[in-house]
Design a protein around this motif. Structure first.
Motif, mmCIF file in Angstrom:
data_model
loop_
_atom_site.group_PDB
_atom_site.id
_atom_site.type_symbol
_atom_site.label_atom_id
_atom_site.label_comp_id
_atom_site.label_asym_id
_atom_site.label_seq_id
_atom_site.Cartn_x
_atom_site.Cartn_y
_atom_site.Cartn_z
ATOM 1 N N PRO A 96 76.520 -35.813 41.568
ATOM 2 C CA PRO A 96 76.998 -34.518 42.073
ATOM 3 C C PRO A 96 78.108 -34.691 43.111
ATOM 4 C CG PRO A 96 74.604 -34.586 42.048
ATOM 5 C CD PRO A 96 75.078 -35.989 41.787
ATOM 6 N N THR A 97 78.924 -33.667 43.233
ATOM 7 C CA THR A 97 79.944 -33.652 44.275
ATOM 8 C C THR A 97 79.274 -33.613 45.645
ATOM 9 O OG1 THR A 97 80.033 -31.252 44.091
ATOM 10 C CG2 THR A 97 81.673 -32.506 42.844
ATOM 11 N N GLY A 98 80.067 -33.800 46.688
ATOM 12 C CA GLY A 98 79.533 -33.745 48.042
ATOM 13 C C GLY A 98 79.124 -32.346 48.445
ATOM 14 N N ASP A 99 78.238 -32.243 49.391
ATOM 15 C CA ASP A 99 77.794 -30.964 49.940
ATOM 16 C C ASP A 99 78.932 -30.381 50.780
ATOM 17 O OD1 ASP A 99 76.668 -28.864 51.371
ATOM 18 O OD2 ASP A 99 74.844 -29.951 51.899
ATOM 19 N N ILE A 100 79.476 -29.253 50.359
ATOM 20 C CA ILE A 100 80.663 -28.696 50.999
ATOM 21 C C ILE A 100 80.404 -28.196 52.412
ATOM 22 C CG2 ILE A 100 81.816 -28.147 48.843
ATOM 23 C CD1 ILE A 100 80.893 -25.247 49.160
ATOM 24 N N THR A 101 79.144 -28.065 52.803
ATOM 25 C CA THR A 101 78.854 -27.690 54.194
ATOM 26 C C THR A 101 78.906 -28.886 55.127
ATOM 27 O OG1 THR A 101 76.446 -27.979 54.030
ATOM 28 C CG2 THR A 101 77.349 -25.838 53.392
ATOM 29 N N GLU A 102 78.914 -30.080 54.572
ATOM 30 C CA GLU A 102 78.896 -31.295 55.387
ATOM 31 C C GLU A 102 80.170 -32.119 55.278
ATOM 32 O OE1 GLU A 102 75.400 -33.453 54.343
ATOM 33 O OE2 GLU A 102 74.037 -31.959 55.197
ATOM 34 N N GLY A 103 80.949 -31.893 54.243
ATOM 35 C CA GLY A 103 82.182 -32.643 54.027
ATOM 36 C C GLY A 103 82.838 -32.159 52.752
ATOM 37 N N PRO A 104 83.921 -32.800 52.325
ATOM 38 C CA PRO A 104 84.603 -32.362 51.104
ATOM 39 C C PRO A 104 83.763 -32.630 49.859
ATOM 40 C CG PRO A 104 85.553 -34.406 51.899
ATOM 41 C CD PRO A 104 84.592 -33.950 52.956
ATOM 42 N N ALA A 105 83.915 -31.764 48.876
ATOM 43 C CA ALA A 105 83.223 -31.959 47.600
ATOM 44 C C ALA A 105 83.708 -33.222 46.906
ATOM 45 C CB ALA A 105 83.443 -30.745 46.704
#
Length: 338
Positions: free
Chosen positions: A128-137
Motif C-alpha cells: 500500500p501507499t504511505g498514510d497521507i496523514t503521516e507523510g507522502p503517499a
C-alpha cells in the motif's frame, strides 16, 4: 500497448497541452454541417449531437467511428486505511481483481455489452501507499512509475478509452485530491464511499483535512504523489498517453474524476479530450464536475466504480455516432428541408 515512459515528476512534470494534439476544429465544423443536413429538426438529438462533434474533432474526421474500444481498470491499495476510514479490509481490492479476471464483476458484463476490451492492472497491491496523514503517499519515483504503467496499458490503436478503478480507501484519497486542488471544506468532498455511516464520514473529513494541511503548498505533480494512490497516478498517465494518440477518454465517476484533478490544476486544457461518464451518487462529484466544467453524460444514481458508468456512457456515445453516420440527409431522403 506502449513501451515509452514520457512522464517525469520533477519541476514542470506534466506535459504542456500546447505540445499535445489539439482538437481539430475543421473536422468538427464539417461534422456540425452534417448534423444540420440530417433528417431531424436542428438540435433535436441534444447532447448526442455534441458528442458526435466532440468525437469528430478528436478523431480528425467528420464521420468518426468506434471500431476499437478499450476499457482499463486500475487497482491500488492505500496506507490511509490505517486511520480506519473504510469499513472493509484492503484484501477486498485483490479479491475484486480476481473477480474481474473471472468475469464476475459488473464491469465485465457492461464492457461486453458496450463492445469494449477490458484490461485490469493491479498496482502493487501487497505494498500500500504511505498514510497521507503521516507523510507522502508516494515518492516522485513511485508516482512516475505508476503513471508510466498507466500509460503503457493504453492501446494506441483504440478509438476510445474508458477508465475505471478499484481500491479500498480510495474515496478518501479522492476527497483529499479534490480538496487540495479545489479548496472548500474537507466535508464538501467526502461521501459514503463503500458504506461509511455518519460517524465514518466525519472521521474521513478529519483525515482529509489533516492530510491536505500537511501537504499544502505543493505543485500539481507533487500533490498527486503526496495525496494520490497508484491507481490515481496510473489514471493520469493513461489520460496523458491517450491524448498523445488523439484517443478520447471517458472517465468513470468520482474516483476517476478526482484522480485527474492535479492535471486540471496544472492546465485544464490537458483534459479537453475527456468526457465524464455519469454523475456519481458521491456528493462531491457534481461539485467536482462543475469545477472542471464537464457535464456528466448520465445520471443513474450509481457509485460502484470499476468503470461501470463509463461503459454505459460508451453505449450512449455509440448511439450518437450511429445517428450521426447512419441517418440520411434531407437530400438523400428526398425531403425538402424548408
Amino acid at each position: 500497448m506502449n513501451d515509452q515512459t514520457p512522464f517525469a515528476l520533477s519541476g514542470t512534470s506534466f506535459p504542456s497541452a500546447d505540445d499535445l494534439p489539439q482538437f481539430d476544429n475543421d473536422a468538427a465544423e464539417r461534422a456540425r454541417a452534417r448534423q444540420a443536413q440530417l433528417t431531424k429538426p436542428p438540435g433535436s438529438l441534444g447532447r448526442l449531437e455534441d458528442l458526435a462533434v466532440f468525437m469528430a474533432g478528436w478523431k480528425g474526421t467528420n464521420r468518426p467511428a468506434i471500431d476499437r474500444a478499450q476499457a482499463l481498470v486500475f487497482a491500488g491499495n492505500h496506507g490511509v486505511c490505517a486511520q480506519g476510514v473504510n469499513p472493509f479490509p484492503q484484501a477486498v481490492t485483490g479479491l475484486m481483481v480476481d473477480n474481474f479476471a473471472a468475469g464476475g464483476a459488473a464491469i465485465n458484463q457492461l464492457a461486453t455489452v458496450a463492445g469494449a476490451t477490458l484490461g485490469v492492472v493491479a498496482l502493487d497491491l501487497d505494498r500500500p501507499t504511505g498514510d497521507i496523514t503521516e507523510g507522502p503517499a508516494m515518492t516522485a519515483d513511485e508516482c512516475q512509475d505508476a503513471m508510466s504503467r498507466g500509460a503503457a496499458a493504453v492501446d494506441s490503436e483504440a478509438d476510445i478509452l474508458i477508465l475505471g478503478e478499484m481500491g479500498i480507501g480510495n474515496s478518501t484519497i479522492s476527497a483529499a485530491l479534490a480538496h487540495a486542488v479545489f479548496g472548500g471544506e474537507a466535508s464538501d468532498w467526502v461521501g459514503r464511499g463503500t458504506g461509511s455511516d455518519a460517524e465514518g464520514m466525519s472521521l474521513k473529513s478529519r483525515v482529509v483535512a489533516a492530510a491536505v494541511t500537511r501537504h499544502a503548498g505543493l505543485d500539481p505533480a507533487e500533490t498527486l504523489a503526496a495525496l494520490g494512490g497508484r491507481e490515481q497516478a496510473a489514471i493520469c498517465g493513461a489520460v496523458l498517453e491517450a491524448r498523445r494518440h488523439r484517443i478520447p477518454v471517458i472517465l468513470d465517476g468520482y474516483i476517476c474524476t478526482a484522480a485527474i484533478s492535479p492535471l486540471a490544476a496544472a492546465d485544464p486544457a490537458l483534459l479537453d479530450h475527456c468526457l465524464v461518464a455519469h454523475k456519481s451518487a458521491e456528493p462531491g462529484h457534481i461539485r467536482l464536475c462543475e469545477r472542471l466544467d464537464k457535464a456528466p453524460i448520465l445520471d443513474l444514481g450509481m457509485a460502484l466504480g470499476e468503470g461501470t458508468g463509463a461503459a454505459l456512457a460508451l453505449m450512449v456515445l455509440r448511439g450518437a455516432l450511429a445517428c450521426h453516420n447512419g441517418m440520411a440527409t434531407f437530400e438523400e431522403a428526398g425531403i425538402a428541408d424548408g
